[in-house]
Scaffold this motif. Structure first.
Motif, mmCIF file in Angstrom:
data_model
loop_
_atom_site.group_PDB
_atom_site.id
_atom_site.type_symbol
_atom_site.label_atom_id
_atom_site.label_comp_id
_atom_site.label_asym_id
_atom_site.label_seq_id
_atom_site.Cartn_x
_atom_site.Cartn_y
_atom_site.Cartn_z
ATOM 1 N N UNK A 38 0.827 -1.202 0.000
ATOM 2 C CA UNK A 38 0.000 0.000 0.000
ATOM 3 C C UNK A 38 0.870 1.265 0.000
ATOM 4 N N UNK A 39 1.925 1.277 0.817
ATOM 5 C CA UNK A 39 2.831 2.431 0.846
ATOM 6 C C UNK A 39 3.543 2.572 -0.494
ATOM 7 N N UNK A 40 4.037 1.455 -1.008
ATOM 8 C CA UNK A 40 4.764 1.473 -2.274
ATOM 9 C C UNK A 40 3.892 2.014 -3.409
ATOM 10 N N UNK A 41 2.640 1.575 -3.462
ATOM 11 C CA UNK A 41 1.720 2.020 -4.514
ATOM 12 C C UNK A 41 1.308 3.478 -4.337
ATOM 13 N N UNK A 42 1.166 3.903 -3.084
ATOM 14 C CA UNK A 42 0.811 5.298 -2.830
ATOM 15 C C UNK A 42 1.904 6.224 -3.344
ATOM 16 N N UNK A 43 3.156 5.870 -3.063
ATOM 17 C CA UNK A 43 4.279 6.685 -3.532
ATOM 18 C C UNK A 43 4.367 6.655 -5.061
ATOM 19 N N UNK A 44 4.160 5.488 -5.649
ATOM 20 C CA UNK A 44 4.191 5.369 -7.111
ATOM 21 C C UNK A 44 3.109 6.235 -7.751
ATOM 22 N N UNK A 45 1.926 6.251 -7.140
ATOM 23 C CA UNK A 45 0.831 7.065 -7.690
ATOM 24 C C UNK A 45 1.182 8.545 -7.644
ATOM 25 N N UNK A 105 0.445 2.360 9.648
ATOM 26 C CA UNK A 105 1.176 2.463 8.375
ATOM 27 C C UNK A 105 0.180 2.554 7.228
ATOM 28 N N UNK A 106 -0.871 1.733 7.293
ATOM 29 C CA UNK A 106 -1.923 1.810 6.282
ATOM 30 C C UNK A 106 -2.573 3.175 6.242
ATOM 31 N N UNK A 200 6.096 13.604 2.932
ATOM 32 C CA UNK A 200 7.356 13.318 3.622
ATOM 33 C C UNK A 200 7.116 13.006 5.093
ATOM 34 N N UNK A 201 6.211 13.748 5.707
ATOM 35 C CA UNK A 201 5.901 13.509 7.120
ATOM 36 C C UNK A 201 5.265 12.124 7.307
ATOM 37 N N UNK A 202 4.384 11.757 6.389
ATOM 38 C CA UNK A 202 3.753 10.441 6.457
ATOM 39 C C UNK A 202 4.799 9.338 6.331
#
Length: 240
Positions: A38-45, A105-106, A200-202
């Protein structure tokens, strides 16, 4: 230093108890893999300005919340039925705490996805994406390693994650200063840069939660609570 521990959470006379503990660990790691993606995809988006992926990532939060409730219920039932002691109780209590960290984290991934949607709508990408990519790689590595340390009962690896947390804090502060300078140079960038600051804070908080998981792994393996403990003191505990 303490070597990786054998998995002693599965050597009970009761095969049913063994099965319950193994299922708890398996489901925890499943949830960990879910929030990692979920984190990886959020950053990719965000980096790709992919609004569709951002929306899909944002909606994943409901699945994570559902799994959190299921794991909490499973752990509570184990305590009620088995009344575990010593190492088994440490495992179950640690999982309950670590599940809460994974859920958060989610939540951070959901925040990043929301900000990705906002930035996608605003158009031109602002400064800070290089820093986002760099810090995201760092905290994702920490999260992955914390889950691996749990799976392997490796307190040495968990200690290394505690050490990495300070570096992430320093990287976050440096990136924030860069963005602040950019905003001061041109106030038209303020809104978009503030969104990137939120990302960045997240990510910095994801690193904090990975560190919390690592601390709980040390508690499971060594039987010592290293929360709010300087890394130097934690090294003495792990070094035994």
């Amino acid at each position: 230093m303490t070597d990786q521990k054998d998995d002693v959470y599965g050597d009970h006379i009761s095969h049913k108890f063994n099965s319950e503990l193994n299922e708890l660990k398996t489901e925890f790691l499943k949830m960990g893999g879910m929030v990692e993606a979920q984190v990886e995809q959020a950053v990719k988006s965000l980096i790709d300005s992919d609004a569709e992926l951002a929306e899909k990532t944002r909606l994943k939060d409901k699945e994570v919340d559902k799994l959190e409730k299921a794991l909490d219920e499973e752990a509570t039932l184990i305590i009620a039925r088995r009344q575990p002691t010593a190492r088994d109780l440490r495992l179950v209590i640690s999982v309950i705490k670590m599940v809460a960290d994974l859920e958060r984290v989610g939540d951070e991934a959901k925040k990043i996805a929301k900000l990705a949607l906002k930035l996608s709508e605003e158009g031109q990408a602002p400064r800070g994406y290089v820093e986002v990519r760099h810090i995201s790689e760092h905290v994702l590595h920490m999260l992955h390693d914390s889950l691996d340390a749990f799976a392997r009962l490796d307190s040495v690896q968990a200690l290394q994650i505690m050490k990495e947390d300070k570096r992430v804090d320093e990287e976050y502060q440096a990136a924030a200063r860069t963005l602040l300078t950019f905003m001061m140079e041109d106030n038209r960038n303020i809104s978009r840069c503030m969104s990137v600051m939120g990302v960045l804070r997240a990510l910095e908080r994801v690193g904090d939660h990975a560190c919390n998981i690592a601390e709980n792994v040390i508690f499971m393996v060594e039987g010592e609570d290293v929360r709010h403990t300087p890394v130097e003191e934690a090294e003495k505990i792990v070094g035994g």
